[in-house]
Design an enzyme around this catalytic site. Structure first.
Site, mmCIF file in Angstrom:
data_model
loop_
_atom_site.group_PDB
_atom_site.id
_atom_site.type_symbol
_atom_site.label_atom_id
_atom_site.label_comp_id
_atom_site.label_asym_id
_atom_site.label_seq_id
_atom_site.Cartn_x
_atom_site.Cartn_y
_atom_site.Cartn_z
ATOM 1 C CD GLN A 24 -2.497 1.166 2.706
ATOM 2 O OE1 GLN A 24 -1.919 0.727 3.684
ATOM 3 N NE2 GLN A 24 -3.694 1.701 2.767
ATOM 4 C CB SER B 71 1.592 8.027 3.968
ATOM 5 O OG SER B 71 0.527 7.590 4.761
ATOM 6 C CB SER C 109 2.070 -1.572 4.778
ATOM 7 O OG SER C 109 1.698 -0.536 5.649
ATOM 8 C CD GLU D 216 -5.967 0.802 6.124
ATOM 9 O OE1 GLU D 216 -4.822 0.407 6.316
ATOM 10 O OE2 GLU D 216 -6.214 1.868 5.535
ATOM 11 C CG ASN E 98 -7.062 5.570 16.955
ATOM 12 O OD1 ASN E 98 -7.076 5.117 15.800
ATOM 13 N ND2 ASN E 98 -7.047 4.801 18.018
ATOM 14 C CD GLU E 99 -4.712 11.424 17.697
ATOM 15 O OE1 GLU E 99 -4.362 10.744 16.710
ATOM 16 O OE2 GLU E 99 -4.385 11.115 18.865
#
Lengths: 382, 321
Positions: A125, A128, A162, A245, A359-360
């Site tokens: 993947q 980013s 990844s 995901e 998580n933010e």
């Protein structure tokens, strides 16, 4: 309302359990992020595929067995209960394949899915970028039209890719229209990682192994045949993977209920009253996750979708994963720092709140899309 | 496998919700706490007419013969509206434990209450109950209210009891306790949902530094965590309602721990985002904050339930968990 499996689901469960009991390697495989572990994990994928257990929910023509969503979860529960190896092909199977099924051409499906199912070709993947982590809309890597050859020229840099250190092909978004608004003008590309102009630089993770890599693109040619979905439509295409995901596909509950079971066993071996409540809480949270997933599956079977609830899910499993492993390390006492399956799992779990949208970001999505709270005004730190 | 409420179950919840919402439940609760039990008893009667008291009573004893899922559905609504009265005691514990005429009376809507030491040492609203019991190891005794005690929740009128003679030696005490803990879990869930909804409404209206406070990430993330905690507590309640005899105690305890945690988090967060107004008795949030605090320890403290889970897990081999 019930939690009972029907006869054919029970039969499926029994068959999977028996096969796994017979076939799961008795000693754990070396890390998939080492060359020798990688090869052994690929062999395991091939073995799964031969028994049609690598992609149970896929059509038969692509090595699947057209299992229902319920059967898929049953299989995952059995898989982790049996202590089977991590899936080296999971990025492809769980993140890319749903997109290929939904947006790919028939030719792309025939070309890419079979080798993904057998583990012959492993996908990385590449989402980013150095300046764009969770904020994918600010991607800067470009795709320039090459009319002459009928394709695109990719330039720029991807990071935290990844499996890219050892994988064969990658998938990612590139800005194909520099004048379009942030979310528009992105295109979804598939590309071989050994193509001319691609440089892969492995990055060692906390555990010292190269689970991800930086990938540099210098006029890398990608033919039109390897564009997924329509050019300029990459954001919409990618968002369907993001939902997968964060939601169901990557983190089936079997992984956590199996870890909770092992945690209870560890507590049985090394009881420690000071940690007891945390063992119980981790078990409760894994159980909650298992039951919550059955609710999700029921809604999906009724034609619903996961939507923003995928963000609720992601915060939960990622924090649960850390809680399970931290608690185990506390039970291990001074031995916690030594190489162990728990320590590996702990190191891996630390990435959970970071990847797939931090998580933010997930909490913002829960607050804005589920609770209906107002967005922060522009210029207030976003 | 269909782990979602059925349409009938959702309709049942919606009809109870409408009935209670139309009855000024906060006013009813405040009056109840101030000693005016007439509006509460009137609401009790109307809910009993809808079958809430009779859910767990078998049809041959004049009950509904419903499942614990319907019980959980009903108690989530009762918790959402902070309905006062010994509902857990009557509709969950005694409906399960009693037999014969006493059970039929509960099903028909009699106000009944019980103390079950050590977890539930005082009887809720014993002065308005027509049936009062004290559970012990030798069975269920009739009892009379003695000294009244003051709960953090003014709408919980607690009494010490004076024991009378043995009424019933029925051996369903464990099942009755689990029904009561399950109902309490569902009440906590409903109360937590109500506090979250109130907090969300408030932070969208209240402005500071030129914008709604709900646009600040510090507020958003706290409320998101409440949403997440409640979302994962609910399946444990429904899972416990469906559990078989072997797994029931552990499943109920898991639900109670998770609902207490989630609702308590909701109450703390709700108070925090409201600021000083949330700290006043006058503002309705106080009704839920104090109710949640009381229910966290009612029908088994989190410590008791965690210990029960651990005991069950370590006594069961991995494959059978």
């Amino acid at each position: 309302m019930d939690l009972e499996l029907n006869e054919s689901e029970q039969a499926f469960q029994a068959e999977a359990r028996a096969w796994l009991a017979e076939n799961v390697p008795t000693t754990p495989l070396p890390s998939m992020d080492t060359p020798e572990g990688w090869a052994l994990h690929q062999e395991w994928e091939a073995r799964l595929a031969a028994a049609r257990y690598s992609v149970v929910s896929w059509p038969e023509q692509y090595h699947g067995r057209e299992a229902s969503l319920i059967e898929w979860i049953i299989f995952e529960e059995e898989y982790y209960r049996a202590g089977a190896p991590g899936r080296v092909s999971q990025n492809g199977i769980f993140l890319l394949a749903p997109i290929i099924f939904e947006h790919g051409t028939a030719e792309q499906q025939d070309r890419f899915l079979p080798t993904m199912a057998t583990g012959e070709r492993i996908w990385a993947q590449c989402w980013s970028e150095p300046e764009a982590g969770s904020d994918l809309a600010s991607l800067k890597s470009t795709a320039r039209r090459d009319e002459e050859r009928g394709g695109w020229l990719l330039n720029g840099q991807k990071i935290w890719c990844s499996r890219a250190a050892l994988a064969h092909w990658g998938f990612g978004l590139f800005r194909s229209d520099p004048d379009a608004a942030r979310h528009s003008g992105l295109t979804y590309f598939l590309f071989p990682l050994d193509a001319e102009g691609v440089t892969v630089r492995p990055i060692a993770q906390l555990d010292g192994e190269a689970g991800f890599a930086e990938v540099f693109f210098d006029d890398v040619f990608v033919p039109d045949a390897d564009v997924l979905g329509a050019p300029g439509d990459g954001w919409r295409v990618a968002m369907s993977t993001a939902g997968n995901e964060r939601g169901l596909s990557l983190r089936s509950p079997g992984r956590f209920t199996a870890a909770a079971d092992r945690l209870v066993d560890l507590y049985g071996e090394r009881p420690d009253a000071r940690v007891a409540d945390r063992v119980v809480d981790a078990w409760i949270k894994a159980e909650a996750y298992r039951l919550y997933t059955w609710g999700t599956v029921t809604r999906l079977a009724d034609g619903g979708d996961v939507g923003a609830a995928g963000s609720v899910n992601k915060v939960w499993w990622s924090e649960l994963d850390i809680a399970l492993h931290e608690t185990a390390l506390d039970l291990l006492g001074p031995d916690a720092e030594l190489e162990s399956r728990w320590l590996d799992g702990y190191t891996f779990s630390l990435s959970g709140p970071i990847y797939a949208g931090t998580n933010e970001i997930q909490r913002n999505i829960v607050a804005e899309r589920i609770l209906g709270l107002p967005r922060e005004p522009k210029g207030a730190g976003r | 496998m269909r782990f979602e409420l059925t349409e009938d179950q959702r309709d049942f919840a919606a009809s109870l919700d409408r009935l209670i919402a139309g009855a000024d439940p906060v006013g009813v609760a405040r009056a109840w706490g101030a000693g005016d039990t007439a509006p509460g008893l009137s609401l009790w009667r109307r809910l009993a007419d809808q079958g809430v008291s009779a859910l767990l009573v078998p049809e041959e004893a004049g009950g509904m013969g419903a499942t614990p899922v319907e019980l959980a559905v009903a108690f989530e609504v009762l918790g959402k509206h902070a309905v006062p009265g010994p509902w857990v005691e009557a509709a969950a514990y005694l409906a399960t434990e009693l037999s014969g005429e006493a059970q039929e009376a509960v099903a028909a809507g009699a106000v009944a209450t019980v103390a079950v030491p050590p977890h539930t040492p005082y009887a809720l609203d014993a002065d308005v109950a027509t049936q009062v019991y004290l559970a012990g190891s030798d069975g269920l005794r009739t009892a009379t209210p003695d000294e009244q005690l003051t709960s953090v929740d003014r709408t919980r009128r607690l009494f010490r009891l004076r024991a009378g003679g043995i009424h019933d030696t029925a051996d369903r005490a464990a099942e009755a306790f689990d029904a009561a803990a399950l109902a309490t879990s569902a009440q906590l869930l409903g109360a937590g949902e109500r506090v979250l909804a109130g907090a969300v409404t408030y932070v969208k209206q209240r402005r500071q530094f030129g914008r709604e406070i709900g646009s600040y990430q510090a507020i958003k993330h706290q409320l998101a965590d409440v949403r997440i905690a409640l979302d994962f507590a609910r399946p444990l309640v429904h899972g416990a309602a469906l559990a078989d005899d072997v797994d029931r105690g552990r499943a109920v305890s898991a639900a109670k721990v998770a609902c207490a945690d989630a609702a308590y988090r909701a109450s703390r967060t709700g108070l925090q985002v409201h600021g000083a107004i949330g700290y006043t008795e006058e503002f309705d949030l106080s009704v839920w904050i104090t109710r949640i605090r009381a229910l966290v320890t009612a029908w088994g403290t989190p410590g008791f339930h965690r210990a029960r889970i651990l005991q069950s897990l370590t006594a069961t081999p991995a494959g059978a968990r």
